[in-house]
Scaffold this motif. Structure first.
Motif, short mmCIF file in Angstrom:
data_model
loop_
_atom_site.label_atom_id
_atom_site.label_comp_id
_atom_site.label_asym_id
_atom_site.label_seq_id
_atom_site.Cartn_x
_atom_site.Cartn_y
_atom_site.Cartn_z
N GLU A 1 84.88 45.83 103.08
CA GLU A 1 85.06 46.66 101.89
C GLU A 1 83.73 46.86 101.19
OE1 GLU A 1 87.73 44.45 99.43
OE2 GLU A 1 86.16 43.07 98.77
N ILE A 2 83.72 47.86 100.32
CA ILE A 2 82.57 48.08 99.45
C ILE A 2 83.11 48.37 98.04
CG2 ILE A 2 80.99 48.93 101.21
CD1 ILE A 2 81.70 51.78 100.28
N PRO A 3 82.27 48.19 97.01
CA PRO A 3 80.89 47.69 97.06
C PRO A 3 80.84 46.17 97.20
CG PRO A 3 81.50 48.07 94.79
CD PRO A 3 82.67 48.54 95.63
N GLU B 1 80.90 38.27 93.77
CA GLU B 1 82.10 37.48 94.06
C GLU B 1 82.68 37.79 95.43
OE1 GLU B 1 83.02 35.10 92.03
OE2 GLU B 1 81.36 35.66 90.70
N SER B 2 82.01 38.61 96.22
CA SER B 2 82.54 38.95 97.54
C SER B 2 82.67 37.71 98.41
CB SER B 2 81.61 39.97 98.22
OG SER B 2 81.61 41.20 97.52
N ASP C 1 71.98 50.64 92.39
CA ASP C 1 72.65 50.47 93.69
C ASP C 1 74.16 50.39 93.47
OD1 ASP C 1 73.50 49.74 96.24
OD2 ASP C 1 71.74 48.50 96.60
N ARG C 2 74.90 51.27 94.15
CA ARG C 2 76.36 51.28 94.03
C ARG C 2 77.04 50.82 95.32
NH1 ARG C 2 74.95 51.17 89.74
NH2 ARG C 2 75.27 52.61 87.99
N THR C 3 76.23 50.43 96.31
CA THR C 3 76.80 49.93 97.56
C THR C 3 76.76 48.41 97.61
OG1 THR C 3 76.11 51.94 98.71
CG2 THR C 3 76.63 50.04 100.08
#
Length: 251
Positions: free
Chosen positions: A107-109, A113-114, A197-199
């Motif tokens: 998933e993105i972004p 916490e990913s 940065d939005r990715t």
């Protein structure tokens, strides 16, 4: 480019193995035996650096080769570069489309916490070739390649010249800290991240220095206003200066 810090088998073996493979094998292919690479030389123009560049998702090694043109200082005249390409594989966040990818992306972004999955990375690190002299070897990477760069530098058991992360993120849990060797902790890190940065969100990049502080490693963090998910000329020129400084300190 789309990315997320989730390593999946069997691609993870290729992920970190790429780093070690290009250190131990490509040096020989380019006429640089690991036993003699980076030996002290009386010739100030002798090649003292090996720079490994890891691209982002969907990109390729050859497409990134123009990066070397930004390194015009005399110290880089005879430097050796390697621009490997990731294997083609299915990427979940792109609806299973097959493309160059070091590991699967869900998933993105990417945020601070990913989720992280490091088990396969640790398995790959067990096969490290300790026969390569790492002095003045620099590992650099953008985006997904930046995450791979950081993981490779941390899990490599010896001190490298440096690691440079561009728009990357921390792909390891804090529990890994106790398994990082004292030699690896001496490797300096340069972290560059665009604030727009939005990715890979800027917050994901900001999480890097605190993590490295826990590890006990030196990190220079550079924030670039109005820069999205890309690498600018300013960043590359600073990388050139950063590597030159490391060379001076080690010579």
């Amino acid at each position: 480019m789309r990315l997320l810090p989730m390593f999946s088998s069997p691609l993870t073996a290729a992920l970190v193995a790429v780093f070690f493979f290009f250190l131990a094998v490509l040096l020989q292919r380019r006429g640089l035996p690991s036993s003699s690479f980076l030996r002290p030389s009386s010739d100030p123009m002798a090649a003292r650096t090996f720079i490994l560049w890891l691209h982002g998702l969907g990109d390729s090694g050859p497409a990134n080769e123009p990066i070397r043109t930004f390194f015009s200082a005399p110290e880089f005249k005879l430097s050796k570069w390697s621009f490997p390409s990731a294997p083609h594989s299915s990427v979940s966040c792109n609806y299973g489309a097959v493309m160059p990818s070091w590991f699967d992306i869900y998933e993105i972004p990417v945020t601070s916490e990913s989720p992280k999955n490091e088990s396969d990375v640790l398995k790959a690190v067990q096969n490290v070739d300790n026969g390569v002299n790492p002095e003045n070897i620099f590992v650099c990477g953008f985006s997904q390649g930046g995450a791979l760069t950081l993981a490779s530098v941390l899990l490599y058991p010896r001190t490298l010249g440096g690691g440079a992360v561009f728009s990357g993120w921390v792909s390891l849990n804090s529990s890994i800290i106790e398994r990082i060797s004292p030699e690896a902790k001496k490797t300096p890190i340069l972290w560059s991240h665009g604030m727009a940065d939005r990715t890979v969100l800027f917050e994901a990049g900001q999480a890097g220095p605190p993590f490295l502080e826990q590890v006990g490693m030196s990190c220079e963090f550079k924030a670039y206003p109005n820069v999205g998910h890309s690498i600018t000329t300013e960043e590359l020129l600073h990388l050139q200066s950063w590597i030159k400084a490391r060379l001076k300190s080690s010579s």
